[in-house]
Design a protein around this motif. Sequence first.
Motif, PDB file in Angstrom:
ATOM      1  N   LYS A 220     -31.624 -12.971   2.164  1.00 30.79           N
ATOM      2  CA  LYS A 220     -32.289 -11.916   2.944  1.00 30.79           C
ATOM      3  C   LYS A 220     -31.537 -11.675   4.247  1.00 30.79           C
ATOM      4  O   LYS A 220     -31.948 -10.875   5.059  1.00 30.79           O
ATOM      5  CB  LYS A 220     -33.752 -12.306   3.240  1.00 30.79           C
ATOM      6  CG  LYS A 220     -34.568 -12.562   1.994  1.00 30.79           C
ATOM      7  CD  LYS A 220     -34.823 -11.267   1.253  1.00 30.79           C
ATOM      8  CE  LYS A 220     -35.643 -11.537  -0.004  1.00 30.79           C
ATOM      9  NZ  LYS A 220     -35.693 -10.383  -0.873  1.00 30.79           N
ATOM     10  N   TYR A 221     -30.507 -12.455   4.462  1.00 30.35           N
ATOM     11  CA  TYR A 221     -29.703 -12.287   5.672  1.00 30.35           C
ATOM     12  C   TYR A 221     -28.397 -11.583   5.315  1.00 30.35           C
ATOM     13  O   TYR A 221     -28.034 -11.495   4.137  1.00 30.35           O
ATOM     14  CB  TYR A 221     -29.425 -13.643   6.326  1.00 30.35           C
ATOM     15  CG  TYR A 221     -28.894 -14.713   5.396  1.00 30.35           C
ATOM     16  CD1 TYR A 221     -27.562 -14.741   5.020  1.00 30.35           C
ATOM     17  CD2 TYR A 221     -29.742 -15.702   4.881  1.00 30.35           C
ATOM     18  CE1 TYR A 221     -27.077 -15.707   4.162  1.00 30.35           C
ATOM     19  CE2 TYR A 221     -29.262 -16.672   4.011  1.00 30.35           C
ATOM     20  CZ  TYR A 221     -27.933 -16.669   3.658  1.00 30.35           C
ATOM     21  OH  TYR A 221     -27.446 -17.621   2.793  1.00 30.35           O
ATOM     22  N   PHE A 222     -27.701 -11.100   6.356  1.00 25.57           N
ATOM     23  CA  PHE A 222     -26.455 -10.352   6.130  1.00 25.57           C
ATOM     24  C   PHE A 222     -25.347 -10.935   7.003  1.00 25.57           C
ATOM     25  O   PHE A 222     -25.101 -10.472   8.113  1.00 25.57           O
ATOM     26  CB  PHE A 222     -26.678  -8.859   6.421  1.00 25.57           C
ATOM     27  CG  PHE A 222     -27.747  -8.264   5.541  1.00 25.57           C
ATOM     28  CD1 PHE A 222     -27.441  -7.813   4.266  1.00 25.57           C
ATOM     29  CD2 PHE A 222     -29.073  -8.214   5.972  1.00 25.57           C
ATOM     30  CE1 PHE A 222     -28.426  -7.298   3.440  1.00 25.57           C
ATOM     31  CE2 PHE A 222     -30.066  -7.703   5.151  1.00 25.57           C
ATOM     32  CZ  PHE A 222     -29.749  -7.247   3.881  1.00 25.57           C
ATOM     33  N   HIS A 223     -24.722 -11.996   6.508  1.00 20.56           N
ATOM     34  CA  HIS A 223     -23.624 -12.651   7.214  1.00 20.56           C
ATOM     35  C   HIS A 223     -22.324 -12.290   6.482  1.00 20.56           C
ATOM     36  O   HIS A 223     -22.142 -12.671   5.316  1.00 20.56           O
ATOM     37  CB  HIS A 223     -23.793 -14.170   7.213  1.00 20.56           C
ATOM     38  CG  HIS A 223     -25.108 -14.646   7.783  1.00 20.56           C
ATOM     39  ND1 HIS A 223     -25.825 -13.941   8.721  1.00 20.56           N
ATOM     40  CD2 HIS A 223     -25.827 -15.779   7.532  1.00 20.56           C
ATOM     41  CE1 HIS A 223     -26.916 -14.603   9.035  1.00 20.56           C
ATOM     42  NE2 HIS A 223     -26.956 -15.716   8.317  1.00 20.56           N
ATOM     43  N   ILE A 224     -21.460 -11.550   7.164  1.00 24.19           N
ATOM     44  CA  ILE A 224     -20.243 -11.078   6.496  1.00 24.19           C
ATOM     45  C   ILE A 224     -19.048 -11.967   6.856  1.00 24.19           C
ATOM     46  O   ILE A 224     -18.746 -12.173   8.035  1.00 24.19           O
ATOM     47  CB  ILE A 224     -19.948  -9.605   6.876  1.00 24.19           C
ATOM     48  CG1 ILE A 224     -21.147  -8.706   6.539  1.00 24.19           C
ATOM     49  CG2 ILE A 224     -18.673  -9.102   6.188  1.00 24.19           C
ATOM     50  CD1 ILE A 224     -21.531  -8.644   5.073  1.00 24.19           C
ATOM     51  N   GLY A 225     -18.378 -12.479   5.832  1.00 26.12           N
ATOM     52  CA  GLY A 225     -17.177 -13.290   6.032  1.00 26.12           C
ATOM     53  C   GLY A 225     -15.974 -12.367   6.233  1.00 26.12           C
ATOM     54  O   GLY A 225     -15.877 -11.315   5.602  1.00 26.12           O
ATOM     55  N   ILE A 226     -15.083 -12.749   7.143  1.00 24.53           N
ATOM     56  CA  ILE A 226     -13.873 -11.956   7.359  1.00 24.53           C
ATOM     57  C   ILE A 226     -12.666 -12.863   7.135  1.00 24.53           C
ATOM     58  O   ILE A 226     -12.547 -13.914   7.784  1.00 24.53           O
ATOM     59  CB  ILE A 226     -13.819 -11.381   8.806  1.00 24.53           C
ATOM     60  CG1 ILE A 226     -15.043 -10.512   9.116  1.00 24.53           C
ATOM     61  CG2 ILE A 226     -12.510 -10.605   9.024  1.00 24.53           C
ATOM     62  CD1 ILE A 226     -15.080  -9.159   8.426  1.00 24.53           C
ATOM     63  N   ALA A 227     -11.794 -12.471   6.211  1.00 23.39           N
ATOM     64  CA  ALA A 227     -10.581 -13.257   5.963  1.00 23.39           C
ATOM     65  C   ALA A 227      -9.639 -13.058   7.144  1.00 23.39           C
ATOM     66  O   ALA A 227      -9.292 -11.928   7.488  1.00 23.39           O
ATOM     67  CB  ALA A 227      -9.922 -12.799   4.664  1.00 23.39           C
ATOM     68  N   VAL A 228      -9.276 -14.165   7.797  1.00 19.67           N
ATOM     69  CA  VAL A 228      -8.397 -14.098   8.972  1.00 19.67           C
ATOM     70  C   VAL A 228      -7.084 -14.813   8.650  1.00 19.67           C
ATOM     71  O   VAL A 228      -7.084 -15.970   8.226  1.00 19.67           O
ATOM     72  CB  VAL A 228      -9.079 -14.755  10.203  1.00 19.67           C
ATOM     73  CG1 VAL A 228      -8.143 -14.719  11.406  1.00 19.67           C
ATOM     74  CG2 VAL A 228     -10.393 -14.071  10.527  1.00 19.67           C
ATOM     75  N   ASP A 229      -6.002 -14.084   8.847  1.00 23.71           N
ATOM     76  CA  ASP A 229      -4.675 -14.650   8.606  1.00 23.71           C
ATOM     77  C   ASP A 229      -4.251 -15.423   9.859  1.00 23.71           C
ATOM     78  O   ASP A 229      -4.196 -14.850  10.944  1.00 23.71           O
ATOM     79  CB  ASP A 229      -3.723 -13.462   8.333  1.00 23.71           C
ATOM     80  CG  ASP A 229      -2.306 -13.899   8.107  1.00 23.71           C
ATOM     81  OD1 ASP A 229      -2.110 -14.959   7.505  1.00 23.71           O
ATOM     82  OD2 ASP A 229      -1.388 -13.166   8.541  1.00 23.71           O
ATOM     83  N   THR A 230      -3.995 -16.715   9.720  1.00 23.83           N
ATOM     84  CA  THR A 230      -3.571 -17.516  10.882  1.00 23.83           C
ATOM     85  C   THR A 230      -2.260 -18.215  10.530  1.00 23.83           C
ATOM     86  O   THR A 230      -1.934 -18.362   9.349  1.00 23.83           O
ATOM     87  CB  THR A 230      -4.615 -18.593  11.262  1.00 23.83           C
ATOM     88  OG1 THR A 230      -4.454 -19.714  10.385  1.00 23.83           O
ATOM     89  CG2 THR A 230      -6.046 -18.098  11.182  1.00 23.83           C
ATOM     90  N   PRO A 231      -1.508 -18.669  11.538  1.00 23.55           N
ATOM     91  CA  PRO A 231      -0.248 -19.366  11.228  1.00 23.55           C
ATOM     92  C   PRO A 231      -0.481 -20.617  10.379  1.00 23.55           C
ATOM     93  O   PRO A 231       0.404 -21.067   9.655  1.00 23.55           O
ATOM     94  CB  PRO A 231       0.290 -19.753  12.609  1.00 23.55           C
ATOM     95  CG  PRO A 231      -0.421 -18.871  13.575  1.00 23.55           C
ATOM     96  CD  PRO A 231      -1.754 -18.538  12.979  1.00 23.55           C
ATOM     97  N   GLN A 232      -1.714 -21.159  10.452  1.00 28.45           N
ATOM     98  CA  GLN A 232      -2.000 -22.385   9.686  1.00 28.45           C
ATOM     99  C   GLN A 232      -2.444 -22.069   8.253  1.00 28.45           C
ATOM    100  O   GLN A 232      -2.477 -22.940   7.397  1.00 28.45           O
ATOM    101  CB  GLN A 232      -3.127 -23.197  10.356  1.00 28.45           C
ATOM    102  CG  GLN A 232      -2.790 -23.801  11.687  1.00 28.45           C
ATOM    103  CD  GLN A 232      -2.911 -22.783  12.827  1.00 28.45           C
ATOM    104  OE1 GLN A 232      -3.554 -21.750  12.711  1.00 28.45           O
ATOM    105  NE2 GLN A 232      -2.265 -23.081  13.944  1.00 28.45           N
ATOM    106  N   GLY A 233      -2.819 -20.824   7.984  1.00 26.94           N
ATOM    107  CA  GLY A 233      -3.325 -20.441   6.666  1.00 26.94           C
ATOM    108  C   GLY A 233      -4.547 -19.551   6.813  1.00 26.94           C
ATOM    109  O   GLY A 233      -4.997 -19.252   7.923  1.00 26.94           O
TER     110      GLY A 233
END
Length: 304
Positions: free
Chosen positions: A164-177
């Motif tokens: 019932k919640y809306f938590h959106i994941g965002i793929a983040v490109d970092t130097p570590q992965g």
Amino acid sequence: MTEKKPTIVNASPKVRKFARELGANLHLIDGSQREGRVTEDDIRLFVKESLSKKVLQKKEVATQEYDHSEFGEIDVQPIPRIKKIAIPHLQKSWNKIPHVTHHDEADITEMEEFRKSLKDTYTGEKIKITLLAFIMRALVRALKDYPNFNSSLDIENNKVIYKKYFHIGIAVDTPQGLMVPKIRNVEKKNITTLGKELKDVSEACRNLKVDKKEFYGGSMTISSLGGIGGSFFTPIINFPEVAILGVGRAETKQIYFDEKFQKRIILPLSLSYDHRIIDGAEGAKFCNHLKDSLGKDFAYKLTI
Ligand code: CAO
């Protein structure tokens, strides 16, 4: 050879001793004599077969590899920590979820004009809000109308967990992965707040200053390659979520629109979904919904 046989084994004390010496489990051995009586020869055969099976398994693994240095100079490095953490997670998603990727294009011309015209009310200075903030809002609108996309499957108990919640994941490109932090309660935040939160959380990821808890408990993930380039791709669902939205680079194209050819800004979308819970028709409708939210009348749909 893991299946258990009945507990009573028909074998003489001498044969039992022989089995013990070789470390063979009599319960797993088929006796060749009357009433399944096990002999020393049965044990020898069992050990021989077990060993050759093990060798075959090892060979199978070994044949996938060869010594790369035989072909030229190489440099062997440990797999980076973040990638090492991601490997079993990605493998699980890929092996367990029957993925389908639906490709579509959204006409974001009016929305881009609006986004680029944004100015600070007090200073009159231009303000920059990422396109992703608008996409997040559009995604939540679609999740509200298509709850299957905001679910997780509990296959063992034959249940679907609707969030019932809306938590959106965002793929983040970092130097570590790659890291996938969540922006929580997106439906309660305006575009400006979402843009700021996204900037803060991606910076925190790149500086390795994000809490581990932030990587769990998402509704759906967005993977945007728009800032880098490319159009369509096949994003891997972030298990235990059931869908992920891939965003490509928007481009100006000549499109037949309002009865004439016009320059329009077109955004490529790649929606991967879990076919166990989402049907192809639902995937297409979800994408239509997204396109509608990001399209000409976006302002009525995405609260600013
Ligand atoms: N189309 C065209 N241009 C785009 C765009 C799109 N879809 N998305 C972003 N851009 C532009 C931005 O407008 C910005 O340009 P300006 O500086 O001129 O305004 C530039 O590209 C840089 O954007 P950005 O990618 O840094 O910022 P963002 O808010 O769009 O994205 C984040 C933030 C964290 C998603 C991004 O930095 C990132 O890490 N992307 C990679 C994600 C990834 O690796 N996905 C693959 C995962 S699966 O292996």
